[in-house]
Write an enzyme that holds these catalytic residues in place. Structure first.
Site, PDB file in Angstrom:
ATOM      1  CE1 TYR A 122      -3.006  -2.989   0.256  1.00  0.00           C
ATOM      2  CE2 TYR A 122      -3.766  -2.066   2.527  1.00  0.00           C
ATOM      3  CZ  TYR A 122      -3.879  -3.269   1.429  1.00  0.00           C
ATOM      4  OH  TYR A 122      -5.059  -4.010   1.522  1.00  0.00           O
ATOM      5  CG  HIS A 148      -1.161  -8.507  -0.185  1.00  0.00           C
ATOM      6  ND1 HIS A 148      -0.846  -7.181  -0.116  1.00  0.00           N
ATOM      7  CD2 HIS A 148      -2.329  -8.443  -0.423  1.00  0.00           C
ATOM      8  CE1 HIS A 148      -1.667  -6.480  -0.141  1.00  0.00           C
ATOM      9  NE2 HIS A 148      -2.699  -7.098  -0.493  1.00  0.00           N
ATOM     10  CG  ASN A 195     -18.475   2.906   7.964  1.00  0.00           C
ATOM     11  OD1 ASN A 195     -19.707   2.862   7.798  1.00  0.00           O
ATOM     12  ND2 ASN A 195     -17.353   2.842   7.098  1.00  0.00           N
ATOM     13  CE  LYS A 227      -9.834   4.632   0.618  1.00  0.00           C
ATOM     14  NZ  LYS A 227      -9.801   4.593  -1.005  1.00  0.00           N
ATOM     15  CG  LEU A 266     -19.105  -1.180   3.148  1.00  0.00           C
ATOM     16  CD1 LEU A 266     -18.820   0.283   3.489  1.00  0.00           C
ATOM     17  CD2 LEU A 266     -20.221  -1.611   3.557  1.00  0.00           C
TER      18      LEU A 266
HETATM   19  N1  LIG Z   1      -5.904  -8.703   1.296  1.00  0.00           N
HETATM   20  C1  LIG Z   1      -6.231  -7.924  -0.187  1.00  0.00           C
HETATM   21  O1  LIG Z   1      -5.894  -8.362  -1.203  1.00  0.00           O
HETATM   22  C2  LIG Z   1      -7.064  -6.635  -0.073  1.00  0.00           C
HETATM   23  C3  LIG Z   1      -7.960  -6.049  -1.121  1.00  0.00           C
HETATM   24  C4  LIG Z   1      -8.501  -4.965  -0.944  1.00  0.00           C
HETATM   25  C5  LIG Z   1      -8.822  -4.558   0.083  1.00  0.00           C
HETATM   26  N2  LIG Z   1      -8.120  -4.939   1.192  1.00  0.00           N
HETATM   27  C6  LIG Z   1      -8.295  -4.325   2.802  1.00  0.00           C
HETATM   28  O2  LIG Z   1      -9.694  -4.282   2.878  1.00  0.00           O
HETATM   29  C7  LIG Z   1     -10.015  -2.712   2.951  1.00  0.00           C
HETATM   30  C8  LIG Z   1     -11.527  -2.315   2.668  1.00  0.00           C
HETATM   31  O3  LIG Z   1     -11.658  -2.682   1.166  1.00  0.00           O
HETATM   32  P1  LIG Z   1     -11.819  -1.195   0.108  1.00  0.00           P
HETATM   33  O4  LIG Z   1     -11.366  -0.095   0.630  1.00  0.00           O
HETATM   34  O5  LIG Z   1     -11.347  -1.679  -1.140  1.00  0.00           O
HETATM   35  O6  LIG Z   1     -13.392  -1.289  -0.059  1.00  0.00           O
HETATM   36  P2  LIG Z   1     -14.705  -1.188   0.839  1.00  0.00           P
HETATM   37  O7  LIG Z   1     -14.447  -0.925   2.339  1.00  0.00           O
HETATM   38  O8  LIG Z   1     -15.471  -2.276   0.538  1.00  0.00           O
HETATM   39  O9  LIG Z   1     -15.347   0.337   0.265  1.00  0.00           O
HETATM   40  C9  LIG Z   1     -14.732   1.396   0.348  1.00  0.00           C
HETATM   41  C10 LIG Z   1     -15.712   2.368  -0.280  1.00  0.00           C
HETATM   42  O10 LIG Z   1     -17.008   2.346   0.394  1.00  0.00           O
HETATM   43  C11 LIG Z   1     -17.270   3.744   0.694  1.00  0.00           C
HETATM   44  N3  LIG Z   1     -17.836   3.701   1.931  1.00  0.00           N
HETATM   45  C12 LIG Z   1     -17.356   3.579   3.322  1.00  0.00           C
HETATM   46  N4  LIG Z   1     -18.124   3.705   4.427  1.00  0.00           N
HETATM   47  C13 LIG Z   1     -19.239   4.030   3.696  1.00  0.00           C
HETATM   48  C14 LIG Z   1     -20.484   4.103   4.245  1.00  0.00           C
HETATM   49  N5  LIG Z   1     -20.768   4.126   5.446  1.00  0.00           N
HETATM   50  N6  LIG Z   1     -21.591   4.527   3.382  1.00  0.00           N
HETATM   51  C15 LIG Z   1     -21.288   4.650   2.368  1.00  0.00           C
HETATM   52  N7  LIG Z   1     -20.072   4.319   1.556  1.00  0.00           N
HETATM   53  C16 LIG Z   1     -19.133   3.961   2.276  1.00  0.00           C
HETATM   54  C17 LIG Z   1     -16.151   4.533   0.760  1.00  0.00           C
HETATM   55  O11 LIG Z   1     -16.252   5.751   0.013  1.00  0.00           O
HETATM   56  P3  LIG Z   1     -15.938   7.263   0.993  1.00  0.00           P
HETATM   57  O12 LIG Z   1     -14.489   7.576   1.284  1.00  0.00           O
HETATM   58  O13 LIG Z   1     -16.719   8.099   0.411  1.00  0.00           O
HETATM   59  O14 LIG Z   1     -16.725   6.892   2.372  1.00  0.00           O
HETATM   60  C18 LIG Z   1     -14.985   3.921  -0.277  1.00  0.00           C
HETATM   61  O15 LIG Z   1     -15.235   4.192  -1.623  1.00  0.00           O
HETATM   62  C19 LIG Z   1      -8.847  -1.683   2.373  1.00  0.00           C
HETATM   63  O16 LIG Z   1      -8.644  -0.641   2.741  1.00  0.00           O
HETATM   64  C20 LIG Z   1      -7.655  -2.876   2.729  1.00  0.00           C
HETATM   65  O17 LIG Z   1      -7.562  -2.706   4.179  1.00  0.00           O
HETATM   66  C21 LIG Z   1      -7.483  -6.113   1.077  1.00  0.00           C
END
Ligand SMILES: NC(=O)c1ccc[n+]([C@@H]2O[C@H](COP(=O)([O-])OP(=O)(O)OC[C@H]3O[C@@H](n4cnc5c(N)ncnc54)[C@H](OP(=O)(O)O)[C@@H]3O)[C@@H](O)[C@H]2O)c1
Length: 292
Positions: free
Chosen positions: A48, A106, A237, A227, A185
């Protein structure tokens, strides 16, 4: 905060804050807000390119280190008998800490079988408190199990109502593996967030659609770290512990047709195998595989 326990008794806060695709500047601005609001679980990775900013935010927060659950991950080019311990040490240095609470491999490529005993050694040396894998299919977990003294304690994988991973969980039942969900999400996909089933339940409970999905995760026993760059969403959240979905409502969500955002490729895409210079802390690539 509710916690879920690993097989060696480490407690993981079920709701945390993920910093994927956040620049170091964004982490410097938003992680202190999240910590101040009560988040005590942060999920990052060497790939990251923001570990330095994460470490600074934690160390400047005034919150004792042992009250924050910190995860990092190492990338496939850093797997191997010789390569993995220096990569762990480098992450610890960037994070400005003596240990992480969870260390994950990872992606399921390269010398992951050779890397696993090094994770066990890091655990024995107190550099990490728990160890696991991310995005690994069952076949490759079984390869690790053949050399492992400690079965992977955590599996971090895409998980949301359109990829509930029930089949995968079934295959690991009885092993005590904690399931962590990325894209909890759906990466903010409106097609998921706006599904009528969530809108109806949001109206019933006076919550948002995102909170209904997060509550489903909690009742599934999943660990998640949505995130967000929005303080309002950070607060929302965290505010999912004062209501409970009924069995029937959980079943309605479980009945949603499955449609994963990401299918783990059998062979490593090139950029997963590259060796990066993490000292820059500027992400040199945009991940093209993880589409909305
Ligand atoms: N191990 C892996 O390969 C891998 C891969 C991907 C991700 N990850 C981990 O998983 C975490 C989460 O995944 P992600 O960030 O990709 O996706 P996510 O958490 O499913 O979605 C993030 C999105 O949701 C929105 N959001 C967050 N809270 C919200 C709410 N209460 N209402 C409406 N929209 C909301 C955010 O926009 P706003 O900023 O507008 O709130 C952002 O655009 C990552 O940060 C990382 O730590 C790991």
């Amino acid at each position: 905060m509710q916690t879920v326990k690993t097989t060696n008794g480490v407690e993981i806060p079920q709701l945390g804050y993920g910093v994927y695709e956040m620049t170091s500047e964004e982490v410097r601005e938003h992680l202190p807000q999240a910590l101040q609001l009560g988040y005590r679980h942060v999920d990052t990775a060497n790939a990251y390119f923001n570990e330095v900013a994460v470490g600074e935010a934690i160390n400047n927060s005034g919150i004792p280190r042992d009250q924050i659950f910190l995860t990092t991950k190492i990338y496939p080019a850093d797997y191997g008998t010789q390569e993995t311990m220096p990569a762990i040490d480098a992450s610890l240095k960037r994070l400005g800490t003596d240990y992480v609470d969870l260390l994950l491999l990872h992606h399921p490529y390269g010398k992951y079988v050779e890397a696993w005993p090094v994770l066990e050694q890091a655990l024995a040396e107190g550099k990490v408190r728990s160890i696991g894998v991310s995005n690994f299919p069952i076949k490759k977990i079984n390869e690790i199990a053949e050399v492992a003294s400690i079965f992977p304690q955590v599996m971090q994988i895409e998980m949301n109502p359109r990829h509930n991973q029930h089949d995968f969980k079934e295959q690991l039942i009885g092993r005590g593996v904690v399931f962590e969900g990325w894209y909890p999400l759906g990466h903010g996909d409106p097609e998921l967030l706006n599904m009528p089933v969530f809108t109806a339940l949001a109206e019933k409970y006076g919550k948002t659609n995102a909170q209904i999905i997060e509550r489903w995760h909690m009742q599934e026993g999943n660990v998640i770290f949505p995130k967000t760059l929005s303080v309002e969403h950070m607060k929302q959240n965290l505010d999912i512990f004062d209501f409970e979905l009924t069995d029937d409502e959980m079943a309605r969500i479980d009945a949603i047709p499955q449609k994963p955002y990401y299918v783990v490729p059998e062979q490593a895409p090139d950029f997963f195998m590259q060796k990066y210079d993490y000292s820059t802390q500027v992400r040199p690539f945009k991940n093209t595989l993880l589409q909305k």
